[in-house]
Design a protein around this motif. Structure first.
Motif, PDB file in Angstrom:
ATOM      1  N   SER A   1      11.724   3.117   2.992  1.00 10.45           N
ATOM      2  CA  SER A   1      13.118   2.697   2.837  1.00 10.45           C
ATOM      3  C   SER A   1      13.268   1.202   3.123  1.00 10.45           C
ATOM      4  O   SER A   1      13.946   0.481   2.391  1.00 10.45           O
ATOM      5  CB  SER A   1      14.008   3.520   3.764  1.00 10.45           C
ATOM      6  N   LEU A   2      12.632   0.738   4.199  1.00 12.58           N
ATOM      7  CA  LEU A   2      12.698  -0.691   4.552  1.00 12.58           C
ATOM      8  C   LEU A   2      12.020  -1.563   3.488  1.00 12.58           C
ATOM      9  O   LEU A   2      12.551  -2.609   3.108  1.00 12.58           O
ATOM     10  CB  LEU A   2      12.041  -0.929   5.919  1.00 12.58           C
ATOM     11  N   CYS A   3      10.860  -1.117   3.008  1.00 16.81           N
ATOM     12  CA  CYS A   3      10.116  -1.883   1.991  1.00 16.81           C
ATOM     13  C   CYS A   3      10.904  -1.972   0.685  1.00 16.81           C
ATOM     14  O   CYS A   3      11.027  -3.049   0.095  1.00 16.81           O
ATOM     15  CB  CYS A   3       8.754  -1.250   1.738  1.00 16.81           C
ATOM     16  N   VAL A   4      11.428  -0.836   0.247  1.00 13.46           N
ATOM     17  CA  VAL A   4      12.226  -0.815  -0.985  1.00 13.46           C
ATOM     18  C   VAL A   4      13.474  -1.682  -0.816  1.00 13.46           C
ATOM     19  O   VAL A   4      13.861  -2.425  -1.720  1.00 13.46           O
ATOM     20  CB  VAL A   4      12.597   0.635  -1.387  1.00 13.46           C
ATOM     21  N   GLY A   5      14.092  -1.611   0.351  1.00 11.27           N
ATOM     22  CA  GLY A   5      15.278  -2.429   0.632  1.00 11.27           C
ATOM     23  C   GLY A   5      14.977  -3.910   0.539  1.00 11.27           C
ATOM     24  O   GLY A   5      15.733  -4.684  -0.065  1.00 11.27           O
ATOM     25  N   GLN A   6      13.852  -4.330   1.148  1.00  7.73           N
ATOM     26  CA  GLN A   6      13.460  -5.736   1.108  1.00  7.73           C
ATOM     27  C   GLN A   6      13.157  -6.179  -0.316  1.00  7.73           C
ATOM     28  O   GLN A   6      13.618  -7.220  -0.764  1.00  7.73           O
ATOM     29  CB  GLN A   6      12.221  -5.969   1.992  1.00  7.73           C
TER      30      GLN A   6
ATOM     31  N   GLU B   1       4.823  13.725   2.158  1.00  3.29           N
ATOM     32  CA  GLU B   1       3.924  14.319   3.162  1.00  3.29           C
ATOM     33  C   GLU B   1       2.476  13.915   2.864  1.00  3.29           C
ATOM     34  O   GLU B   1       1.716  13.570   3.778  1.00  3.29           O
ATOM     35  CB  GLU B   1       4.034  15.854   3.175  1.00  3.29           C
ATOM     36  N   GLU B   2       2.103  13.945   1.581  1.00  2.37           N
ATOM     37  CA  GLU B   2       0.744  13.558   1.188  1.00  2.37           C
ATOM     38  C   GLU B   2       0.506  12.073   1.441  1.00  2.37           C
ATOM     39  O   GLU B   2      -0.578  11.673   1.855  1.00  2.37           O
ATOM     40  CB  GLU B   2       0.497  13.863  -0.287  1.00  2.37           C
ATOM     41  N   VAL B   3       1.538  11.254   1.186  1.00  2.00           N
ATOM     42  CA  VAL B   3       1.418   9.816   1.441  1.00  2.00           C
ATOM     43  C   VAL B   3       1.177   9.588   2.929  1.00  2.00           C
ATOM     44  O   VAL B   3       0.292   8.817   3.318  1.00  2.00           O
ATOM     45  CB  VAL B   3       2.681   9.054   0.953  1.00  2.00           C
ATOM     46  N   ALA B   4       1.955  10.255   3.767  1.00  2.00           N
ATOM     47  CA  ALA B   4       1.801  10.125   5.218  1.00  2.00           C
ATOM     48  C   ALA B   4       0.395  10.536   5.652  1.00  2.00           C
ATOM     49  O   ALA B   4      -0.244   9.844   6.457  1.00  2.00           O
ATOM     50  CB  ALA B   4       2.850  10.971   5.932  1.00  2.00           C
ATOM     51  N   GLU B   5      -0.082  11.638   5.089  1.00  2.00           N
ATOM     52  CA  GLU B   5      -1.425  12.132   5.414  1.00  2.00           C
ATOM     53  C   GLU B   5      -2.485  11.117   5.020  1.00  2.00           C
ATOM     54  O   GLU B   5      -3.407  10.826   5.779  1.00  2.00           O
ATOM     55  CB  GLU B   5      -1.651  13.449   4.677  1.00  2.00           C
ATOM     56  N   LYS B   6      -2.350  10.559   3.823  1.00  2.00           N
ATOM     57  CA  LYS B   6      -3.310   9.582   3.314  1.00  2.00           C
ATOM     58  C   LYS B   6      -3.333   8.313   4.174  1.00  2.00           C
ATOM     59  O   LYS B   6      -4.376   7.699   4.364  1.00  2.00           O
ATOM     60  CB  LYS B   6      -2.968   9.224   1.865  1.00  2.00           C
ATOM     61  N   LEU B   7      -2.157   7.922   4.679  1.00  2.00           N
ATOM     62  CA  LEU B   7      -2.066   6.711   5.499  1.00  2.00           C
ATOM     63  C   LEU B   7      -2.320   7.002   6.988  1.00  2.00           C
ATOM     64  O   LEU B   7      -2.315   6.085   7.810  1.00  2.00           O
ATOM     65  CB  LEU B   7      -0.689   6.057   5.326  1.00  2.00           C
ATOM     66  N   ASN B   8      -2.462   8.289   7.299  1.00  6.89           N
ATOM     67  CA  ASN B   8      -2.705   8.719   8.675  1.00  6.89           C
ATOM     68  C   ASN B   8      -1.558   8.325   9.619  1.00  6.89           C
ATOM     69  O   ASN B   8      -1.778   7.805  10.711  1.00  6.89           O
ATOM     70  CB  ASN B   8      -4.042   8.163   9.176  1.00  6.89           C
ATOM     71  N   VAL B   9      -0.337   8.531   9.133  1.00  4.89           N
ATOM     72  CA  VAL B   9       0.869   8.282   9.934  1.00  4.89           C
ATOM     73  C   VAL B   9       1.805   9.476   9.789  1.00  4.89           C
ATOM     74  O   VAL B   9       1.550  10.376   8.995  1.00  4.89           O
ATOM     75  CB  VAL B   9       1.597   6.977   9.503  1.00  4.89           C
TER      76      VAL B   9
ATOM     77  N   TYR C   1       7.724   8.232   9.821  1.00  2.14           N
ATOM     78  CA  TYR C   1       7.385   6.813   9.724  1.00  2.14           C
ATOM     79  C   TYR C   1       7.326   6.375   8.262  1.00  2.14           C
ATOM     80  O   TYR C   1       7.860   5.331   7.888  1.00  2.14           O
ATOM     81  CB  TYR C   1       6.037   6.532  10.412  1.00  2.14           C
ATOM     82  N   VAL C   2       6.674   7.192   7.434  1.00  2.00           N
ATOM     83  CA  VAL C   2       6.527   6.858   6.008  1.00  2.00           C
ATOM     84  C   VAL C   2       7.892   6.750   5.336  1.00  2.00           C
ATOM     85  O   VAL C   2       8.151   5.813   4.587  1.00  2.00           O
ATOM     86  CB  VAL C   2       5.633   7.900   5.281  1.00  2.00           C
ATOM     87  N   ARG C   3       8.769   7.693   5.613  1.00  2.34           N
ATOM     88  CA  ARG C   3      10.108   7.653   4.998  1.00  2.34           C
ATOM     89  C   ARG C   3      10.873   6.405   5.415  1.00  2.34           C
ATOM     90  O   ARG C   3      11.477   5.725   4.593  1.00  2.34           O
ATOM     91  CB  ARG C   3      10.898   8.901   5.368  1.00  2.34           C
ATOM     92  N   LYS C   4      10.842   6.086   6.706  1.00  5.99           N
ATOM     93  CA  LYS C   4      11.575   4.916   7.209  1.00  5.99           C
ATOM     94  C   LYS C   4      10.965   3.625   6.658  1.00  5.99           C
ATOM     95  O   LYS C   4      11.682   2.744   6.190  1.00  5.99           O
ATOM     96  CB  LYS C   4      11.577   4.895   8.738  1.00  5.99           C
ATOM     97  N   LYS C   5       9.646   3.524   6.713  1.00  9.47           N
ATOM     98  CA  LYS C   5       8.958   2.324   6.241  1.00  9.47           C
ATOM     99  C   LYS C   5       9.185   2.119   4.743  1.00  9.47           C
ATOM    100  O   LYS C   5       9.446   0.998   4.289  1.00  9.47           O
ATOM    101  CB  LYS C   5       7.447   2.436   6.545  1.00  9.47           C
TER     102      LYS C   5
ATOM    103  N   GLU D   1       0.830  -1.202   0.000  1.00 10.72           N
ATOM    104  CA  GLU D   1       0.000   0.000   0.000  1.00 10.72           C
ATOM    105  C   GLU D   1       0.869   1.258   0.000  1.00 10.72           C
ATOM    106  O   GLU D   1       0.639   2.186  -0.780  1.00 10.72           O
ATOM    107  CB  GLU D   1      -0.921  -0.004   1.226  1.00 10.72           C
ATOM    108  N   LEU D   2       1.884   1.275   0.853  1.00  8.30           N
ATOM    109  CA  LEU D   2       2.781   2.430   0.947  1.00  8.30           C
ATOM    110  C   LEU D   2       3.503   2.679  -0.381  1.00  8.30           C
ATOM    111  O   LEU D   2       3.562   3.809  -0.866  1.00  8.30           O
ATOM    112  CB  LEU D   2       3.802   2.221   2.077  1.00  8.30           C
ATOM    113  N   LEU D   3       4.046   1.619  -0.969  1.00 11.15           N
ATOM    114  CA  LEU D   3       4.783   1.782  -2.222  1.00 11.15           C
ATOM    115  C   LEU D   3       3.859   2.192  -3.369  1.00 11.15           C
ATOM    116  O   LEU D   3       4.224   3.042  -4.176  1.00 11.15           O
ATOM    117  CB  LEU D   3       5.557   0.511  -2.566  1.00 11.15           C
ATOM    118  N   LYS D   4       2.674   1.609  -3.443  1.00  9.72           N
ATOM    119  CA  LYS D   4       1.733   1.994  -4.500  1.00  9.72           C
ATOM    120  C   LYS D   4       1.393   3.478  -4.399  1.00  9.72           C
ATOM    121  O   LYS D   4       1.363   4.183  -5.404  1.00  9.72           O
ATOM    122  CB  LYS D   4       0.450   1.155  -4.421  1.00  9.72           C
TER     123      LYS D   4
END
Length: 194
Positions: free
Chosen positions: A172-177, A154-162, A166-170, A142-145
């Motif tokens: 980075s981890l998702c892309v890394g995996q 900032e808009e992604v964070a707002e949309k996910l309500n986080v 958190y969005v930047r770190k998450k 969901e985050l990557l899409k």
């Protein structure tokens, strides 16, 4: 790809990228009958020919949307060779049939071959990415899409309500995996990295 002059037929690629119905109709009218004729004369039928055309159109649309397609040869030769190779690969997969190959087509020039190879590599990379993407958890997907469609984190964070952090770190981890899984596959190792 070597720096070559963009062919005037780039209008077909740009039209696909923009989902221009007039260009798409033009492709179906001008170039598809030749492909259908070829496939029907080489162990196929109308339905199989239309399936091949549809798959190639989707591939070209995806590649054009990714801005990875600069046409340096006539669209006709490029499109036909992509469809022909796709059909021959389909025949190989179901090789229990007798195959009659009609090879009276004019030889394809080097820039066309080069472009077709690039498109096939693009397709393989896309399939590998999609396969590994499906292995990610729901939250990562969901985050990557969202980050693919919305440029502002900032808009992604707002949309996910986080939070933004958190969005930047998450991400980075998702892309890394995702990157790690892709690089560990044998398919990745066999692809030309372009």
């Amino acid at each position: 790809m070597s720096k070559s002059t963009i062919h005037p037929d780039q209008i077909y690629i740009d039209g696909l990228a923009n989902n221009d119905s007039a260009i798409i109709q033009s492709i179906y009218k001008k170039f598809v009958p030749k492909v259908v004729h070829y496939i029907r004369n080489n162990s196929g039928d109308e339905d199989k020919a239309q399936d091949v055309v549809q798959e190639i159109m989707i591939l070209l649309f995806n590649q054009a949307k990714a801005n990875k397609l600069q046409l340096t040869c006539p669209f006709d030769a490029y499109f036909f060779l992509l469809c022909k190779r796709k059909w021959l690969n389909e025949i190989k997969k179901s090789s229990n049939k007798g195959v009659t190959i009609d090879e009276d087509m004019p030889s394809i020039n080097e820039p066309t071959e080069e472009m077709v190879t690039e498109t096939e590599v693009f397709d393989e990379k896309q399939k590998l990415f999609d396969l590994m993407f499906q292995k990610l958890g729901e939250k990562c997907q969901e985050l990557l899409k969202l980050s693919f469609t919305i440029k502002s984190m900032e808009e992604v964070a707002e949309k996910l309500n986080v939070t933004y952090g958190y969005v930047r770190k998450k991400k980075s981890l998702c892309v890394g995996q995702l990157t790690q899984w892709i690089q560990e596959t044998n398919r990745f190792k066999s692809l030309k990295i372009t």
